[in-house]
Design an enzyme around this catalytic site. Sequence first.
Site, PDB file in Angstrom:
ATOM      1  CE  LYS A 147      -4.244  -1.812   2.017  1.00 28.39           C
ATOM      2  NZ  LYS A 147      -5.122  -1.363   0.926  1.00 28.39           N
ATOM      3  CD  GLU A 203      -5.347  -3.660  -5.592  1.00 26.08           C
ATOM      4  OE1 GLU A 203      -6.280  -3.149  -4.921  1.00 26.08           O
ATOM      5  OE2 GLU A 203      -4.762  -4.709  -5.250  1.00 26.08           O
ATOM      6  CE  LYS A 250     -10.534  -4.503  -2.310  1.00 25.70           C
ATOM      7  NZ  LYS A 250     -10.146  -3.147  -1.854  1.00 25.70           N
TER       8      LYS A 250
END
Length: 342
Positions: A147, A203, A250
């Site tokens: 991240k 992403e 998700k």
Amino acid sequence: MMYAEWAKYRLTFKFDARTSRGSMCAKDTYFVRITDDEAGRCGWGECALFKGLSHDDHDDYEERLSEACKHIEDRSYLSPYSSIRFGIDTAMANLANNAEGIVFDNDFGRGRLSIPINGLIWMGDKATMAERIDEKLAAGFKVLKLKIGGIDFNEELDLLRLIRSTFPAATLEIRLDANGSFAPHEAMNKLEHLAAFDIHSIEQPVKPGERLPGSSPIAIALDEELIGLHSDEQKHHMLSTLKPDYIILKPALCGGLNEASRWADIAEAEGVGWWATSALESNLGLNAIAQWVADRGIARPQGLGTGQLFTNNIPSPLQLIGDRLSYNPRGQWSFPNLSWHR
């Protein structure tokens, strides 16, 4: 008679979980239990609301959840809230399989198949992130997901430089997740710098609705961009317009398990790759996603490593050995005492 009820549960993080959107120390989730009195069994699911990200994040959430529980035998009723649909899909499938913890009857739930996953590196200061990277590499992970967007960009480049000094792309895949933290005017410059480190994909470099001003040198994977798109027409339009290389599914955010399957079908028809990622569910939701992935067929490492994040996760047969998630059929589920509502 069949009836459903729900209970709220607070998951507590083992550490301050930082993203570019902020930090979390706890996350509320909701369990749903559907009971069939005549059959003498029940099915469990998790309505994994993600505050600040879910399209479902409204003050009437619990009211909507109660409403969904009242309509459990009405096959024409479908909650508009994605996370509720995820929980109901899971509980109904678990009820139909008549076996604790089994949502899809396949080799994963039988303990014959394990799922390769990426090692998730949460944001932190440079030293903390370097330590987490070392832990994942020592555990044998072949894919890391970092991240980014929470610390100085040059420090993030230093971390990537450190990784690649020992692990070339042939031995370690690196995925990045920017969580929409790049401003469109700076995105291309940042992507060019990141591309020097043989990045597999990134992403959501910019926020949903924003666009890159040029062609990315790194494969683009979209996840938040999928939230709130329900019709097949919307799905096809997004994929054909933005042309991502991958989408990240998700189920709690993109319409539930059935809608996640529809997304996967359409992506495959459009030549777009996909993998699944858990959205900070407890082991109950994580198990459902893992079994769904196994049922679809595992094409690449998945993002299912969040079961280790919480101090009070639900004890379950799930086990993580190295970089592979598996299910021990001899293991036990153990739920705390919960306050149930209808």
